[in-house]
Design an enzyme around this catalytic site. Structure first.
Site: not given
Ligand code: TNX
Length: 541
Positions: A195, A266, A329
């Protein structure tokens, strides 16, 4: 049904059918003979359970094959390959029958993994003290009630997720969690390995991923919205040997480890290590804040190649039939300004940058298919057009999952707020700092994975999974507090047939917590955190 007589009335998750068998029960003692069907899977299970029993009791336990007739007369516990006889023939290989009567315990199952669950039930028929690290003693005998249990899980995907990026979790905790997952008859650990704030898996061809990407300068202190920082470096990563140990420890307990490597968003920890993978200008720093970053992978061929190389090594370490590529995202802000992205849009006739993520996901899915692996992604992958066969994890509520089933995808329901275990368990000020407010265990228990899916598409719902994102979960003790007892509730949602009575469950859970005490789990008591727990997270003074 004898739900009142202990310990059969405390089984968790609740079995499909349980009847008091009448006749005499069983008294187990040392030396104990454990026989098994002759094949390798049953032999491995028998030696696994021999170790479990020896550690619990200090007894002398011997194993042998039932077929050879070795010590058959003496065998107190037998693991037998056979049909469970589950009424509707619904046994997918994870079911079992457990018969405790007339001096013998017999676990019958079509596959060793089913017999494994029979043994987890047997462990719950033992007193909780057998779950402590210290053996109860050679001379102790264990009396078991006469009982017949037939049991088959409702869902095949019974998952637990752990984010080891926002806070690194030591291998010892991952192993303990696997033990707890299997004790609750769940079968999947989803490890979120990369991440923005940390890259936790070494990739031989790209050493800087962990040399640089596994470390950050500092972390938020307090809630992210306060924008305060602790000034303390944080990091860590697993060695390849650690990961292999995790995989084989899990396999012995019939837990699959699903690795997640996030792409194309990410990805800032990877960009910090290799800035050429980004959309410029760099340099990038491993993020010290939580949230969503605009910095994502670029769409150059070299970057796609990098992703393939990483996936090759991930697939080499993890035998999981699926690899999770994240996909959540991923802002398209940088792609909107990129020449390569513009070229791809023109070449493919795309009208929206979201379609670029669909293009990227399809490339990666093809590559995984060439390795014999399927792809799993968060529900955002549906928006860019998910490749056929992709499994979708629905996290932004259930809408993404519902849409995915309609498009013919298999789905794992993992929705906020029911299954986000990073959320608080009550609104009390005594709770630790969490990202958001309250999801008590009763709410988890009330969840049903197919509640929002049309009945004719329900077969696409493989099961469910709880998520533990660790922005605010800094230690294993904190993680245990967030998981338990909610994970107990989830295990029953996934294993046991529908028809829930939360009052009855709460009573059974109260008894089950004695088992968690014996194992040494820092669960949240039903009445709220103990003063000792609250001291763990309240500021001094
Ligand atoms: C959303 S769930 C995220 C994570 C965060 C989490 C916090 C998902 C696929 N993405 O990156 O940690 O919210 O609850």
């Amino acid at each position: 049904m004898s739900a009142d007589g202990l310990p059969v009335g405390t089984l968790l998750p609740k079995p499909l059918s349980l009847v008091s068998a009448g006749g005499e029960g069983v008294e187990l003692s040392s030396p104990l003979v454990l026989t098994h069907s002759p094949d390798g899977d049953f032999a491995r299970l028998a030696s696994h359970f021999r170790r479990v029993l020896e550690e619990a009791t200090g007894w002398d336990v011997r194993t042998g094959t039932a077929a050879a007739g070795e010590s058959d007369e003496l065998a107190a516990v037998e693991l037998r390959r056979g049909e469970t006889g589950a009424a509707d023939g619904s046994d997918s290989g994870e079911g079992y029958r457990l018969s405790v009567r007339d001096g013998r315990v017999v676990v019958t199952a079509p596959e060793a993994r089913g017999a494994f669950y029979g043994l987890q039930t047997l462990r719950q028929l033992f007193p909780p003290e057998t779950l402590r690290r210290a053996p109860i003693g050679r001379d102790r005998r264990l009396a078991l009630p006469a009982v017949e249990i037939t049991d088959v899980p409702r869902f095949s995907w019974r998952g637990v997720h752990l984010d080891v990026c926002r806070h690194f979790m030591p291998k010892s905790f991952v192993l303990k969690l696997i033990e707890l997952i299997s004790f609750h008859k769940c079968n999947s650990l989803h490890l979120h390995l990369t991440d923005d704030q940390g890259w936790r898996i070494p990739i031989a061809a790209y050493p800087r991923l962990v040399e640089v990407g596994a470390w950050r300068r500092e972390s938020p202190a307090g809630h992210a919205r306060e924008r305060r920082f602790d000034g303390t470096p944080h990091g860590g990563f697993y060695s390849r040997a650690d990961l292999e140990e995790i995989v084989s420890f899990a396999a012995e307990r019939y837990v699959r480890v699903l690795p997640e490597v996030e792409m194309p968003g990410h990805a800032v920890a990877a960009l910090a290590a290799y800035p050429e993978l980004g959309n410029g200008p760099g340099p990038f720093e491993v993020l010290t804040e939580w949230g969503i970053s605009d910095h994502v992978f670029n769409l150059e061929e070299g970057t796609v190649r990098f992703c393939f190389d990483v996936l090759d090594e991930v697939a080499d370490i993890f035998p999981s039939p699926y690899v999770h590529i994240g996909g959540d995202e991923c802002p398209t802000t940088e792609w909107k300004k990129s020449t390569r992205a513009a070229e791809l849009m023109a070449e493919n006739g795309f009208t929206d940058e979201r379609q670029l993520q669909g293009w990227f996901t399809a490339r990666v899915a093809d590559h995984l298919a060439s390795l014999g692996r399927g792809v799993v992604g968060w529900d955002e992958i549906v928006e860019g057009g998910a490749p056929p066969g992709a499994v979708v994890m629905s996290w932004r509520g259930e809408g993404g999952g519902v849409a995915a089933t309609a498009a013919g995808h298999d789905v794992v329901m993992a929705p906020e707020p029911w299954l986000y275990f990073d959320w608080a368990q009550s609104d009390s000020p005594l709770e630790p700092l969490t990202i958001r407010g309250a999801t008590p265990f009763e709410k988890v228990y009330g969840y049903d994975p197919v509640q929002s899916v049309a009945p004719d598409l329900a077969h696409h719902v493989l099961g469910s999974q709880c998520q533990l994102w660790t922005e605010y979960v800094t230690t294993p003790e904190r993680a245990e507090y967030q998981y338990f007892p909610r994970l107990c509730a989830l295990s029953e949602v996934l294993w046991s047939p529908p028809g829930r009575d939360v009052e009855e469950f709460a009573g059974r859970l109260g008894r089950h917590l004695e088992r968690l005490d014996a194992i040494g789990v820092n669960y949240r008591p039903l009445s709220g955190p103990t003063p000792g727990q609250a001291r763990l997270w309240s500021p001094p003074g």
